[in-house]
Design a protein around this motif. Structure first.
Motif, PDB file in Angstrom:
ATOM      1  N   UNK A   1       0.846  -1.189   0.000  1.00 19.51           N
ATOM      2  CA  UNK A   1       0.000   0.000   0.000  1.00 19.51           C
ATOM      3  C   UNK A   1       0.883   1.242   0.000  1.00 19.51           C
ATOM      4  N   UNK A   2       0.725   2.054  -1.011  1.00 18.95           N
ATOM      5  CA  UNK A   2       1.527   3.262  -1.153  1.00 18.95           C
ATOM      6  C   UNK A   2       0.649   4.491  -0.971  1.00 18.95           C
ATOM      7  N   UNK A   3       1.011   5.332  -0.018  1.00 18.46           N
ATOM      8  CA  UNK A   3       0.158   6.459   0.351  1.00 18.46           C
ATOM      9  C   UNK A   3       0.908   7.780   0.311  1.00 18.46           C
ATOM     10  N   UNK A   4       0.156   8.842   0.009  1.00 16.78           N
ATOM     11  CA  UNK A   4       0.604  10.206   0.244  1.00 16.78           C
ATOM     12  C   UNK A   4      -0.278  10.777   1.338  1.00 16.78           C
ATOM     13  N   UNK A   5       0.289  11.548   2.258  1.00 21.41           N
ATOM     14  CA  UNK A   5      -0.522  12.254   3.249  1.00 21.41           C
ATOM     15  C   UNK A   5      -0.288  13.752   3.051  1.00 21.41           C
ATOM     16  N   UNK A   6      -1.398  14.472   2.882  1.00 22.95           N
ATOM     17  CA  UNK A   6      -1.307  15.889   2.557  1.00 22.95           C
ATOM     18  C   UNK A   6      -2.231  16.684   3.465  1.00 22.95           C
ATOM     19  N   UNK A   7      -1.861  17.928   3.698  1.00 20.54           N
ATOM     20  CA  UNK A   7      -2.668  18.805   4.538  1.00 20.54           C
ATOM     21  C   UNK A   7      -1.868  20.022   4.931  1.00 20.54           C
ATOM     22  N   UNK A   8      -2.566  21.054   5.354  1.00 21.48           N
ATOM     23  CA  UNK A   8      -1.915  22.313   5.729  1.00 21.48           C
ATOM     24  C   UNK A   8      -1.145  22.155   7.041  1.00 21.48           C
ATOM     25  N   UNK A   9      -0.264  23.112   7.358  1.00 21.15           N
ATOM     26  CA  UNK A   9       0.400  23.092   8.670  1.00 21.15           C
ATOM     27  C   UNK A   9      -0.636  23.057   9.792  1.00 21.15           C
ATOM     28  N   UNK A  10      -0.440  22.149  10.755  1.00 19.24           N
ATOM     29  CA  UNK A  10      -1.371  22.033  11.867  1.00 19.24           C
ATOM     30  C   UNK A  10      -2.524  21.085  11.624  1.00 19.24           C
ATOM     31  N   UNK A  11      -2.511  20.377  10.492  1.00 17.23           N
ATOM     32  CA  UNK A  11      -3.632  19.487  10.163  1.00 17.23           C
ATOM     33  C   UNK A  11      -3.498  18.098  10.770  1.00 17.23           C
ATOM     34  N   UNK A  12      -2.348  17.807  11.383  1.00 17.83           N
ATOM     35  CA  UNK A  12      -2.176  16.512  12.046  1.00 17.83           C
ATOM     36  C   UNK A  12      -1.432  15.478  11.245  1.00 17.83           C
TER      37      UNK A  12
END
Length: 215
Positions: A1-12
């Motif tokens: 399973x290959x994942x990217x995790x994305x989100x703004x600063x402070x998103x966890x």
């Protein structure tokens, strides 16, 4: 399973990356770690990246892509895939990464988008306080101390990070929206994005993530 995790600063992202890594036996990879490893080991790619960084310049997309791909080709034994954190940052990086990995074992399966309203991010970041002695982290809005600005554990005075200020946050969120939102839209067109409502408690967010990965 290959994942990217994305989100703004402070998103966890950092908090949930750690749990994803442990629960799914993934190699957690960040571009910062890749740069440090290659520079410390004095690899050819590391030397090239350092030549830009020493001049205060951003490492070009092409070199970042090569560093990431080289890392994926040399994952440690026993992992079930990767979790990329902080990459791709631009639409150009995303397209190049897709072109290089499409149809291979390193093709990305899913993107976890940690979605948090900007007003909540603002409180998370500007309200953050840390104990310099024991390392405990508080928040004046969500996890206040019994005595204002005093650590509950050891009684030391709390401090805020130098870049946790209104002007810096505005710049960071603006830069994130300008550069990263097109990447999320790009993968959304491929039906690979799972939007996680990260304005929740830890277990509720984790339940959303496991449900998304289960699909």
């Amino acid at each position: 399973m290959n994942l990217l995790i994305m989100g703004a600063p402070g998103s966890g992202k950092g908090t949930f990356s750690s749990r994803l890594k442990d629960n799914y036996s993934l190699a957690h990879i960040s571009t910062g770690d890749i740069f440090r490893k290659n520079i410390s080991e004095n690899t050819a790619l590391g030397q090239e990246a350092k030549s830009y960084m020493d001049k205060g310049l951003l490492v070009p997309d092409d070199l970042v892509n090569r560093l990431v791909l080289d890392t994926l080709e040399n994952l440690p034994e026993g992992v079930n895939g990767y979790l990329l954190d902080g990459y791709p940052r631009t639409l150009e990086q995303a397209k190049a990464f897709d072109e290089a990995t499409k149809g291979t074992a390193n093709e990305v399966d899913q993107i976890l988008f940690m979605d948090v309203p900007h007003d909540v991010l603002k409180k998370r970041i500007l309200g953050r306080r840390t104990c310099p002695k024991c390392g405990e982290i508080y928040n004046i809005y969500f996890k206040p101390t019994a005595v204002e600005n005093v650590c509950d554990n050891c009684g030391s005075a709390l401090s805020a990070r130098a870049d946790d200020n209104e002007e810096s946050l505005k710049t960071r969120l603006g830069e994130y929206t300008r550069m990263t939102q097109p990447v999320i839209d790009y993968y959304g067109e491929q039906d690979k994005v799972a939007a996680i409502n990260a304005d929740n408690d830890f277990e509720t967010i984790w339940a959303q993530i496991t449900e998304a990965l289960g699909k």
